[in-house]
Structures are given as C-alpha cells and as structure tokens.
Design an enzyme around this catalytic site. Structure first.
Site, mmCIF file in Angstrom:
data_model
loop_
_atom_site.group_PDB
_atom_site.id
_atom_site.type_symbol
_atom_site.label_atom_id
_atom_site.label_comp_id
_atom_site.label_asym_id
_atom_site.label_seq_id
_atom_site.Cartn_x
_atom_site.Cartn_y
_atom_site.Cartn_z
ATOM 1 N N HIS A 190 45.280 46.310 40.205
ATOM 2 C CA HIS A 190 45.033 47.575 40.178
ATOM 3 C C HIS A 190 45.273 48.116 38.638
ATOM 4 O O HIS A 190 44.335 47.877 37.938
ATOM 5 C CB HIS A 190 46.287 48.350 41.053
ATOM 6 N N SER A 204 48.138 52.779 44.053
ATOM 7 C CA SER A 204 48.961 53.905 43.690
ATOM 8 C C SER A 204 48.994 55.115 44.682
ATOM 9 O O SER A 204 49.801 55.788 44.758
ATOM 10 C CB SER A 204 48.649 54.099 42.276
ATOM 11 N N ASP A 248 38.489 50.014 33.687
ATOM 12 C CA ASP A 248 39.483 49.101 33.213
ATOM 13 C C ASP A 248 38.670 48.224 31.942
ATOM 14 O O ASP A 248 38.930 47.966 30.904
ATOM 15 C CB ASP A 248 40.421 48.288 33.779
ATOM 16 N N HIS A 304 35.178 45.790 42.230
ATOM 17 C CA HIS A 304 35.934 47.017 43.163
ATOM 18 C C HIS A 304 35.983 46.866 44.509
ATOM 19 O O HIS A 304 34.876 46.382 44.953
ATOM 20 C CB HIS A 304 35.278 48.383 42.421
ATOM 21 N N ARG A 362 33.208 56.107 35.478
ATOM 22 C CA ARG A 362 34.427 56.319 34.606
ATOM 23 C C ARG A 362 34.154 55.090 33.355
ATOM 24 O O ARG A 362 34.564 55.393 32.450
ATOM 25 C CB ARG A 362 35.783 56.026 35.364
HETATM 26 C C1 LIG Z 1 39.016 44.982 42.040
HETATM 27 C C2 LIG Z 1 39.177 43.674 43.007
HETATM 28 C C3 LIG Z 1 40.922 43.355 43.450
HETATM 29 C C4 LIG Z 1 38.895 44.256 44.426
HETATM 30 O O1 LIG Z 1 39.111 43.123 45.260
HETATM 31 P P1 LIG Z 1 38.151 42.714 46.452
HETATM 32 O O2 LIG Z 1 37.975 44.148 47.432
HETATM 33 O O3 LIG Z 1 38.601 41.655 47.535
HETATM 34 O O4 LIG Z 1 36.655 42.214 45.914
HETATM 35 P P2 LIG Z 1 35.899 41.316 46.785
HETATM 36 O O5 LIG Z 1 35.384 41.622 48.060
HETATM 37 O O6 LIG Z 1 34.447 41.378 45.774
HETATM 38 O O7 LIG Z 1 36.295 39.754 46.700
HETATM 39 C C5 LIG Z 1 35.584 38.938 47.096
HETATM 40 C C6 LIG Z 1 35.833 37.364 46.357
HETATM 41 O O8 LIG Z 1 35.157 37.916 44.916
HETATM 42 C C7 LIG Z 1 36.081 37.811 44.085
HETATM 43 N N1 LIG Z 1 36.115 38.431 42.952
HETATM 44 C C8 LIG Z 1 36.048 39.873 42.952
HETATM 45 N N2 LIG Z 1 35.984 40.434 41.781
HETATM 46 C C9 LIG Z 1 36.287 39.484 40.735
HETATM 47 C C10 LIG Z 1 36.450 39.426 39.546
HETATM 48 N N3 LIG Z 1 36.204 40.407 38.463
HETATM 49 N N4 LIG Z 1 36.471 37.917 38.918
HETATM 50 C C11 LIG Z 1 36.280 37.135 39.817
HETATM 51 N N5 LIG Z 1 36.330 37.022 41.033
HETATM 52 C C12 LIG Z 1 36.273 38.147 41.429
HETATM 53 C C13 LIG Z 1 37.515 37.815 44.799
HETATM 54 O O9 LIG Z 1 38.684 37.330 44.169
HETATM 55 C C14 LIG Z 1 37.404 37.179 46.241
HETATM 56 O O10 LIG Z 1 37.330 35.913 46.044
HETATM 57 P P3 LIG Z 1 37.960 34.932 47.241
HETATM 58 O O11 LIG Z 1 37.188 35.295 48.447
HETATM 59 O O12 LIG Z 1 38.048 33.738 46.569
HETATM 60 O O13 LIG Z 1 39.413 35.514 47.337
HETATM 61 C C15 LIG Z 1 38.706 42.489 42.508
HETATM 62 O O14 LIG Z 1 37.200 42.756 42.308
HETATM 63 C C16 LIG Z 1 39.354 42.236 41.290
HETATM 64 O O15 LIG Z 1 40.153 41.331 41.285
HETATM 65 N N6 LIG Z 1 38.804 42.579 40.033
HETATM 66 C C17 LIG Z 1 39.423 42.273 39.001
HETATM 67 C C18 LIG Z 1 40.530 43.093 38.512
HETATM 68 C C19 LIG Z 1 40.218 44.466 38.059
HETATM 69 O O16 LIG Z 1 39.545 44.573 37.348
HETATM 70 N N7 LIG Z 1 40.919 45.413 38.945
HETATM 71 C C20 LIG Z 1 40.957 46.661 38.573
HETATM 72 C C21 LIG Z 1 40.189 47.498 39.785
HETATM 73 S S1 LIG Z 1 39.614 49.121 39.298
#
Ligand SMILES: CC(C)(COP(=O)(O)OP(=O)(O)OC[C@H]1O[C@@H](n2cnc3c(N)ncnc32)[C@H](O)[C@@H]1OP(=O)(O)O)[C@@H](O)C(=O)NCCC(=O)NCCS
Length: 516
Positions: A351, A321, A452, A397, A406
């Site tokens: 997000h 955002s 969240d 994250h 937070r």
């Molecule tokens: C926030 C987020 C998008 C960050 O993504 P990122 O920087 O790519 O995170 P990572 O480096 O840890 O990802 C590595 C792997 O772990 C997985 N992973 C990360 N967080 C995860 C979670 N909460 N549940 C399941 N799998 C998760 C990713 O999907 C990725 O899998 P892949 O290699 O099969 O594609 C991710 O942690 C997520 O999807 N979290 C859940 C949604 C969420 O809470 N979003 C709000 C963020 S403030």
C-alpha cells in the site's frame, strides 16, 4: 433545514434560502436553551459551531418564529462568513434525507453476486462500503466529489495563479461537496493554523522512541499520543447524543489535520536533521508550511507539496488505509484511534510504503545499470526483478486498469519543472518498458503505473532524498480524506461494520456436499 446561529449573526437556511440577522449573546443563550428543549421533544437538533460563539440548530421551518421571531430575514445564497463547520452542518440534513430515501426506495435491491473467489481474493470487487468523498473508476481513475484531478487543478483555489491547488480547498470540497471560494480556502488555512499547536506529550513520546524507529511508526505513535485530548472520546463519556456525534468528530479531525504538518516535519527533522525544529511561517498555507518546516524554502518544493497533499488524500473507501480508518471508526473509536489504524495499514509495502520501495528499487537500477540505459537493458532488469520473486513497485493496482491519473499529473509536473533531471528521465523510460514486461507474465491485472511510481522522484529533485519518510507525506495527505469521511459517517449515523466470515471447512461443507 438548518439554521446556523452566532453571537452576532444568525443564518437561516432552508434548501435554497438563507437569511442573516443581528443578535446578542443573551439571545443566543436563550435560543440554545430553546433548541435543546426542541431536541428533547424530538422536533429539532442543536449542534455547536465554533462553540461557544455559535451554534447550529436544525428545526422545521414552522419553528422559525418560535426560535427567531421576525429577526430571521430570508435572502438568497449561503452566508459569506459561513466557515467550514457551518457549511458542513448545512449539508447534513440533505445528506441524511438522501440516505433515508435510498434505504426506503432501494434498500432491498441486490448489489450483485459474491463468489467464493471474491471472498478468498481479499474481497476484491465486493461492494460493501459507503464512501462519499471519492469514487474510483477502473478506467478513468479517481474523482473527488465528482471532480477529476485535472478539474481540481483548474477549479480549486491556488496559492499562486498558475500553481497547484491548495489542499485546504480540497478538504472543504471533501467535507461539503462544494468547491470553496479562495476566501473560504484562505480562512480555512487560518483556522488550521489556529489549531496547529501540537500537545507537548507528542514530542515526549517521539523522544522516547529509538532513533532508528521508522518514520511511519513515529507518525502513528504521535497520533496516538494526541488521543488523550480527544473531544469525541470526552463528549461520548459525558453522554453525547447520537445526532451530535459528528460535531466532536469534526473538531478532533480538524485539530489532527492542522497539527500533522508540524508533527511530520518534527519527525523529519529529528530523524534526518539532528532534531533542529523550524517554526511554522504564519504567512504560509498548510502544505507550504509543511515544506517550510521540513526545511525546504524553494517555491517549487512548496508547489509540489500542494500537489502531493491534494492527490494522495483519498482513493475511495476500500483501500487498506481508508477501510481500516472506517472500520475502526465504526466502533465509535475516536478520530485519533481510527486514523492511527489507517496509517498503520498505509505503512505496508503493498500500500503506501510502495513509494519508499519505488525509490529503493530505482536507486538499485541506477547503481546496477545506470540511468542512461537502453530500453532493452531496462526490460531485462525488470524481468530479473520479477524472476527473483519480487514485485515491481509502483506498478499494478487492485481496481485501476489504466495509468493512474495521479501518476499522469505528477508526470506533467515533472515535464514542467524538471524535464532534464536524470531520475525523471529514468521514470519516463520505465513507463515505456514496465507495462509490456508485466503484461507478458499473463497474470498481472493492471500493468500500468500507479501514484507511487512517480512521487519519490519529484521529492528527490527538491532535495527530499530520505525515501523512508515518503509514506509519512502520503499519510499526512491521506488524513484529509479518511477523516472527512469519518465525520460524514458520523453525520450519516452509519453503523458498526460487521461482515460475515467463514472457515475453509464451512465452504467445503456448503459447496462440497452440494457437488458444486
Ligand atoms: C497493488 C497490488 C498489490 C494489487 O494487487 P492485486 O490486486 O492482487 O493485483 P493483481 O490481480 O494484478 O495480481 C495478480 C498477480 O500479479 C502480480 N502482480 C501485480 N502487480 C505486480 C507488480 N507490480 N509486479 C509484479 N507482480 C505483480 C501479483 O503479485 C499476483 O501474483 P500471484 O498471482 O503470483 O500472487 C499489486 O499490483 C502490487 O503488488 N503492486 C506493486 C506494489 C505497489 O505498487 N503498490 C501500490 C499500490 S497503489
């Protein structure tokens, strides 16, 4: 060096010294003409503050006598009646100076290497943005203008003595870098109320949307519906000088922030409460009024809204955002166009929409296995979610590598106000279980909870049970951070964004041929 001049009063500020003087409207007009001349000659800058009553003049100290004669009397400190715009205007010259020095002194230094994996991995870790309002540390979490969330809870003015910070105080801090006094925060509340009237076309646009339209889509459309009134767009069409870009950007941003609680509440009431609108209460602050207009009069709900609006406002510049707002704004699209772009990104489930997804998932946990479950049962449930190819919302994250502060401050709020609420207890138990399960996968960079994971349960406790609305609340808060930076970006004269992209063929040719 900046001078703020009003009809009745002028403030002369040169570094640490500030002066006031009595003046007249006629004199003010004369000085305006003079300073316009100065700008044409390249000697100074004129920016209106609360036009037409006041203006701010930037000029070198030797021009004081020319501009103000002996009427400008230097005293110490910043004028007590300096409003947010005046305080922001005073902060611009030193910011511009620092930016200039950085360019001159370190402009050619390297910020590090960019690997192919970084480029393919969503530009993760690539330093490429200037963002003044906040900075995220992987271990310690977010700092707003250098202050942690705990420090903000201590230092920012509050509505009640032991309550949560007033977001107006945070807005002041984000824009100026200074913690405001209670009086300044309260006067900003009043200023926002003055600007809060929503243009009628916004409601016409909302009414034209199908009732099932997601509240985030409604919010984005409502913001776009205000765009025809953009002061920046109009001023630009009329030939705005580059050094003045920040001024109508500030005006649009404050107008927009002021109207968002009323707009969000209207979206809530039309989507979930048969459209009966509740008028603003002039005795309430910006966030308290949001709770009030949504229909929640409980003091706890208002306190939660103040905390919620404060902590969701900003999370440095690289998140979707913030970056989207910054990117679109860099094309000199006005604040309405830029904010709508940012909020469309916030509406994505990875997000901002994650707060809605958390609640949906928690409700599923409760209906499938109940809230009073053993850790072993919960652990099996989390594993099943992962095995079905879904993420556990609210955990992980892109930058943070520890529990999000937070999350922690919301947990403290829960411990204080709702320790026995079953959903709060479920969130607490998940906090003990989920990180272990995610860590076991061996691929999750950060198994800890983010903002969240907690926010929805607190809203549920006060009766705000419609989870599809939660991201709108996030968006209202986020507007403060991204619009503050937008104003700063225009004041700093930041350029249009244009990073380099490449094709897979280009990468293969570059590194394949070199045998790497
Ligand atoms: C926030 C987020 C998008 C960050 O993504 P990122 O920087 O790519 O995170 P990572 O480096 O840890 O990802 C590595 C792997 O772990 C997985 N992973 C990360 N967080 C995860 C979670 N909460 N549940 C399941 N799998 C998760 C990713 O999907 C990725 O899998 P892949 O290699 O099969 O594609 C991710 O942690 C997520 O999807 N979290 C859940 C949604 C969420 O809470 N979003 C709000 C963020 S403030």
């Amino acid at each position: 060096m900046i001078l703020c001049v009003c009809q009745r009063r002028a403030t002369c500020n040169s570094g640490t010294s500030t002066g006031t003087l009595q003046t007249t409207e006629k004199w003010c007009k004369e000085s305006m003409k003079l300073t316009h001349t100065l700008r044409r000659l390249g000697l100074g800058m004129v920016v209106p503050v609360n036009a037409p009553q006041s203006l701010s003049v930037r000029a070198s100290p030797q021009l004081y006598p020319l501009l103000f004669g002996s009427r400008c009397v230097a005293t110490q400190g910043i004028s007590a009646d300096c409003d947010l715009k005046c305080a922001f205007a005073e902060a611009i010259p030193s910011l511009q100076e620092r930016l200039k020095n950085i360019k001159t002194s370190f402009g050619s230094k390297s910020l590090g290497e960019v690997t192919v994996n970084m480029a393919l991995g969503g530009m993760r870790g690539v330093p490429g943005l200037l963002w003044e309002t906040s900075l995220l540390d992987a271990e310690d979490g977010i700092r707003f203008r250098g202050h942690t969330i705990t420090e903000l809870q201590q230092k920012l003015p509050k509505a009640t003595p032991s309550g949560e910070p007033l977001p107006e105080g945070l807005l002041w801090l984000l824009l100026t870098g200074n913690i405001p006094s209670k009086q300044q925060a309260v006067s900003l509340s009043a200023e926002l109320q003055k600007r809060a009237e929503t243009p009628p076309q916004v409601f016409k646009v909302l009414d034209a949307l199908p009732a099932k339209t997601h509240p985030m889509t409604q919010l984005s459309c409502a913001i776009m519906a205000m765009q025809p009134d953009s002061k920046f767009a109009l001023a630009y069409q009329n030939g705005l000088h580059k050094s003045d870009y920040w001024d109508p950007t500030f005006e649009d941003s404050l107008d927009c922030i002021a109207r968002l609680p009323g707009i969000a509440a209207a979206i809530y009431r039309r989507t979930f409460r048969n459209g009966s609108i509740i008028e603003a209460d002039p005795s309430l602050d910006w966030a308290g009024n949001l709770a009030h207009m949504m229909g929640y009069q409980d003091q706890g709900a208002k306190e939660l809204m103040r905390l919620y609006m404060t902590i969701h406002s900003d999370h440095e510049g690289g998140n979707v955002s913030a970056h989207a707002t910054h990117l679109v704004g860099s094309a000199l699209s006005d604040p309405y166009l830029s904010l709508a772009a940012g909020l469309n990104g916030l509406a994505g489930p990875l997000h901002g929409l994650a707060n809605q997804e958390v609640l949906k998932w928690l409700n599923r946990v409760e209906s499938d296995i109940g809230s009073d479950v053993s850790k072993e049962e919960l652990s099996r449930y989390v594993s099943a979610t992962l095995n079905s190819g879904r993420v556990v919302p609210g955990y992980g994250h892109a930058v943070l590598r520890k529990t999000d502060p937070r999350f922690t401050c919301q947990r403290e709020f829960g411990l204080k106000h709702l320790p026995d609420y079953p959903k709060f207890k479920l969130v607490s138990k998940l906090f003990e279980v989920v990180p272990g399960v995610l860590a076991e996968t061996g691929k999750v960079s950060n198994p800890w909870p983010n903002v969240d994971a907690h926010s929805g349960v607190l809203l549920q406790f006060y009766g705000i049970t419609e989870e599809n609305f939660y991201t709108v609340l996030f968006g209202v808060s986020r507007a403060m951070g991204v619009l503050s930076q937008l104003v700063l970006s225009r004041a700093m004269g930041l350029p249009i964004e244009r990073p380099k992209s490449m094709t897979t063929r280009w990468l293969e040719n570059k590194f394949g041929q070199a045998g790497e």
